[in-house]
Structures are given as structure tokens and as C-alpha cells.
Design an enzyme around this catalytic site. Sequence first.
Site, PDB file in Angstrom:
ATOM      1  N   HIS A  59      50.795  67.835  15.952  1.00 18.59           N
ATOM      2  CA  HIS A  59      49.559  67.301  16.523  1.00 18.59           C
ATOM      3  C   HIS A  59      48.909  66.353  15.525  1.00 18.59           C
ATOM      4  O   HIS A  59      48.124  66.767  14.671  1.00 18.59           O
ATOM      5  CB  HIS A  59      48.593  68.437  16.871  1.00 18.59           C
ATOM      6  CG  HIS A  59      47.378  67.988  17.618  1.00 18.59           C
ATOM      7  ND1 HIS A  59      46.783  68.753  18.584  1.00 18.59           N
ATOM      8  CD2 HIS A  59      46.638  66.846  17.556  1.00 18.59           C
ATOM      9  CE1 HIS A  59      45.727  68.119  19.079  1.00 18.59           C
ATOM     10  NE2 HIS A  59      45.624  66.952  18.449  1.00 18.59           N
ATOM     11  N   HIS A  61      47.435  61.984  15.078  1.00 21.93           N
ATOM     12  CA  HIS A  61      47.054  60.724  15.726  1.00 21.93           C
ATOM     13  C   HIS A  61      47.438  59.569  14.808  1.00 21.93           C
ATOM     14  O   HIS A  61      46.909  59.455  13.702  1.00 21.93           O
ATOM     15  CB  HIS A  61      45.550  60.709  16.012  1.00 21.93           C
ATOM     16  CG  HIS A  61      45.111  61.807  16.923  1.00 21.93           C
ATOM     17  ND1 HIS A  61      45.028  61.660  18.283  1.00 21.93           N
ATOM     18  CD2 HIS A  61      44.760  63.095  16.657  1.00 21.93           C
ATOM     19  CE1 HIS A  61      44.630  62.798  18.837  1.00 21.93           C
ATOM     20  NE2 HIS A  61      44.464  63.685  17.866  1.00 21.93           N
ATOM     21  N   LEU A  62      48.356  58.732  15.282  1.00 19.45           N
ATOM     22  CA  LEU A  62      48.796  57.578  14.503  1.00 19.45           C
ATOM     23  C   LEU A  62      48.078  56.295  14.899  1.00 19.45           C
ATOM     24  O   LEU A  62      48.233  55.267  14.248  1.00 19.45           O
ATOM     25  CB  LEU A  62      50.311  57.403  14.632  1.00 19.45           C
ATOM     26  CG  LEU A  62      51.140  58.504  13.955  1.00 19.45           C
ATOM     27  CD1 LEU A  62      52.626  58.287  14.209  1.00 19.45           C
ATOM     28  CD2 LEU A  62      50.857  58.563  12.459  1.00 19.45           C
ATOM     29  N   ASN A 277      36.453  67.660  16.873  1.00 14.68           N
ATOM     30  CA  ASN A 277      36.481  68.259  18.204  1.00 14.68           C
ATOM     31  C   ASN A 277      37.821  68.961  18.411  1.00 14.68           C
ATOM     32  O   ASN A 277      38.858  68.309  18.386  1.00 14.68           O
ATOM     33  CB  ASN A 277      36.282  67.190  19.279  1.00 14.68           C
ATOM     34  CG  ASN A 277      36.043  67.779  20.655  1.00 14.68           C
ATOM     35  OD1 ASN A 277      35.790  68.967  20.786  1.00 14.68           O
ATOM     36  ND2 ASN A 277      36.122  66.952  21.671  1.00 14.68           N
ATOM     37  N   ASP A 304      45.934  68.098  13.374  1.00 11.23           N
ATOM     38  CA  ASP A 304      45.093  67.219  14.195  1.00 11.23           C
ATOM     39  C   ASP A 304      44.564  66.057  13.353  1.00 11.23           C
ATOM     40  O   ASP A 304      43.397  65.667  13.433  1.00 11.23           O
ATOM     41  CB  ASP A 304      43.933  67.987  14.845  1.00 11.23           C
ATOM     42  CG  ASP A 304      43.201  67.189  15.915  1.00 11.23           C
ATOM     43  OD1 ASP A 304      43.719  66.138  16.331  1.00 11.23           O
ATOM     44  OD2 ASP A 304      42.101  67.598  16.327  1.00 11.23           O
ATOM     45  N   HIS A 308      39.634  57.753  11.024  1.00  9.20           N
ATOM     46  CA  HIS A 308      38.640  56.801  11.515  1.00  9.20           C
ATOM     47  C   HIS A 308      38.209  55.912  10.357  1.00  9.20           C
ATOM     48  O   HIS A 308      38.386  56.259   9.180  1.00  9.20           O
ATOM     49  CB  HIS A 308      37.426  57.522  12.095  1.00  9.20           C
ATOM     50  CG  HIS A 308      37.714  58.312  13.326  1.00  9.20           C
ATOM     51  ND1 HIS A 308      38.014  57.730  14.527  1.00  9.20           N
ATOM     52  CD2 HIS A 308      37.767  59.663  13.526  1.00  9.20           C
ATOM     53  CE1 HIS A 308      38.225  58.683  15.434  1.00  9.20           C
ATOM     54  NE2 HIS A 308      38.092  59.856  14.850  1.00  9.20           N
ATOM     55  N   PHE A 322      34.613  61.907  16.621  1.00  8.99           N
ATOM     56  CA  PHE A 322      35.120  63.193  16.161  1.00  8.99           C
ATOM     57  C   PHE A 322      36.413  62.991  15.376  1.00  8.99           C
ATOM     58  O   PHE A 322      37.218  62.121  15.695  1.00  8.99           O
ATOM     59  CB  PHE A 322      35.432  64.101  17.359  1.00  8.99           C
ATOM     60  CG  PHE A 322      34.242  64.532  18.163  1.00  8.99           C
ATOM     61  CD1 PHE A 322      33.434  65.574  17.724  1.00  8.99           C
ATOM     62  CD2 PHE A 322      33.938  63.914  19.370  1.00  8.99           C
ATOM     63  CE1 PHE A 322      32.353  65.999  18.477  1.00  8.99           C
ATOM     64  CE2 PHE A 322      32.852  64.327  20.134  1.00  8.99           C
ATOM     65  CZ  PHE A 322      32.052  65.373  19.679  1.00  8.99           C
TER      66      PHE A 322
END
Length: 428
Positions: A59, A61-62, A277, A304, A308, A322
Site C-alpha cells: 500500500h 502512493h507513487l 487518513n 501507506d 505531499h 492527508f
Amino acid sequence: MNTLIKNGQLLTNKGDLKAADIYIEAGKIIEIGEGLTREADEIIDANGLLVSPGFLDLHIHLREPGGEKKETIATGTAAAARGGFTTVAAMPNTRPVPDTREQLDWLNKRIEETASVRVLPYASITIRELGEELTDFQALKEAGAFAFTDDGVGVQSAAMMLQAMKKAAELDMAIVAHCEENTLINKGSVHEGTFSIRNGLNGIPSVCESVHIARDVLLAEAANCHYHVCHISTKESVRVVRDAKRAGIKVTAEVTPHHLLLCEDDIPGLDTNYKMNPPLRGKADRAALIEGILDGTIDIIATDHAPHTEEEKAEGMKLAPFGIVGLETAFPLLYTHFVEKGLFTLKQLVDFLTLKPAEVFNLSSGKLEIGAEADIVLIDLNRSEKINPEQFLSKGKNSPFDGWECKGWPVLTMVNGKIAWSEGRVTA
């Protein structure tokens, strides 16, 4: 190309450490034993280091395509390699979403061109993750989808979710769910609890998550589908998953390092590096998560990883996005605060990051054995240093663990027999 890793320490099935060498040829482990004398193109001296299967993070995020200011496949997988992760699964909340064969083909080509570790791409459950129309599961499976998820948003329609689960079950694929009931979010930015009250913020109640899990486990039972719960965070959610497993429902779950390590009481004021989140919950929730992973209710740990920009995170607790990064700090944090303190054994921690994720999703990775892919991480368990986000290979520096002193740092990561990341001091 062949490689010999000398003088390493391997974990046995009983959790003991034993001295061993590993000989690798054509990306595979050929021999494991003490005092190997094979000739090799490359010799790695692992004296004093733990030699572990490479970690799996299912899990992350790329951000690519569409969010390259936050992260790219290249920078995200470099961060993964530095953290000891050799296989990662990339969530589909990109722009565009990988919701068609064409989009997934493009993504797989980009992964092949720029990734430094294995990347398993998720496809979305619904078109553009809008929850209105299912994607073509068959075509996406044929294009190489790892599993199906609308991560970032919960599928609000029970009918839509049941239909998705039935289609996934037909294809022997998993439905992976971000569990959040939109009517209960309450425009919240943190957990509904003492911190939200004290700071005058709208809070996200625990039931916002648990009610979706309760709905979905029953839908999964009806569809006979493998249902996997993302980033579980509340004691009620743990109870629902535990009860579902006892009932024989095919449900698995993951927990993040930050939810195991932190609760709302640890948030130092309006610091958006503590905004994620699901949010950091209460002390009782954190205790339930630890109990849940120890008793097998929760199956695996996943970061996760959600990078950002600094500008986005500077927008304040109400408006900032988040998410926090986690790939480069997961093992040292967990080793220091759970293994060193006697809450987990070293074997338990390694299994949560290797063998168990592979078992949950029927992957061949996660083992050090003859014939296995040579996905390996070397770790200095005695090395202690402070976390410094400025040293991250990820574009994201948004971590609440800045300045934490940790032990157990990866020093070399190998994927398919090739070095993906190294500090440069262990290769002879």
C-alpha cells in the site's frame, strides 16, 4: 552476473540467528550455507548484518501520473529500496486513474522504464474512482492488475461493492478497500476525540471506518471474495475483522507503522505532518491494533506512503492533504519501538513485512530459500541514528518522525540479484 553474500546472519524458522552465505546466479538464490567458496563476479561482505528477504509494502502512493510534484515512480521506488522494500503495490488514485487496459499498459511501461524495485499496480474498482460504474475487471487483470481498489475513497454503494466482489471472485482477484462512510466524515481533519475538541476541529468518528468494514465483510461472505481492509485504525474495526475471520469469511487486514506507534495524544499542536487518513485515533485504538496484529486478526504491515509537497502541507490542519511518507523509516521505527522493547520478536516483524504479505496475496516473494528470487535486504541492527527527512530519497519530506532516534537501518537492497540501493560500504 553472480553474487556471493558472505558472513551474514539469517533468521531461522525458530527465530534464531545463524551465520550463512548466499550464492546468487541469474537473479535466483542457488545455494545457502556456511563457508561457501564459490567464485563470484561480486562479493558482498555482510559481516554483522541481518540478511532478510526484501520487504513487501502492498500500500503505497507513487503519484505518477498526475502528481509528479509529490513523487514519481523513480523517486518513490528509490525510497522503497532505501527502506529495504523490494516489492511495492501502487495505489490507483493518480490522474488519470488506471481504470482501462490502455492506462494500465502505459503505467506498466513507465514502471519498466523507471522503477528500481518491483511495482505491482492496482487498478481501480470504479471508473475514475467515482463509485458510479465498474471498470472492466477482466481486461485489467489481463493487463497485469495486482488487485482492485478505489483507495482514497470508500465505495459508497453496497450494491456496487457486492457486484465488484462477485466479479473479482470470478477472476480469483482481491478487493482492497479504503473504508470510509461519506455521510459520517463530518468534514473532519482529525479523529473525533480529545484533540479535535481541544483544537476546535471537526472530527472523523471511528464508526466512519468500522461501519464500512462491517458492511463489506458480509458482502464478501455473500460473494465468496477475498476482501482486504486497508490501514485499519479503530478498536471496533479490529473487532469486526476478528469476528469475520472466526466466521470463516475471507478477510485480511493491514495496519500502518504510524497507527501502531502514535495516537491522538501524540499530536504536538496543529502540525500537519500528523494529519493522515484514517487519522490517529485514541490510546485504546492503538492498543487494539497492537493486540490485533499479535493475535493474527491483522495480517500485515503496510506504510501507506503518501508524499505531499511542503507547500501543500503548509496549508493548515483543515486544508492540508492527508498523508505522510513511510517507506524509508518503517523498519527502523518498528524495530526500535517493538522489537527492542520486547513487544514483537525480530522474526514476527520480518514476517509482517515479508512472508505474510506474500501469503495474503499469493506472491512468490518474501522468502530466502534455494530457487527463490534474490530479493534481499541487509540490515545493521546495531546502527543508531536520527530520522532526517532531508536525507529521504522520496520527494515527500512529510513525516511526523523527524528527529526520532532509531536502530536497525538497511544498508543494501537487492532486487532479482541486482543491487537496487547501497550505502556503498559493504560491496567488495
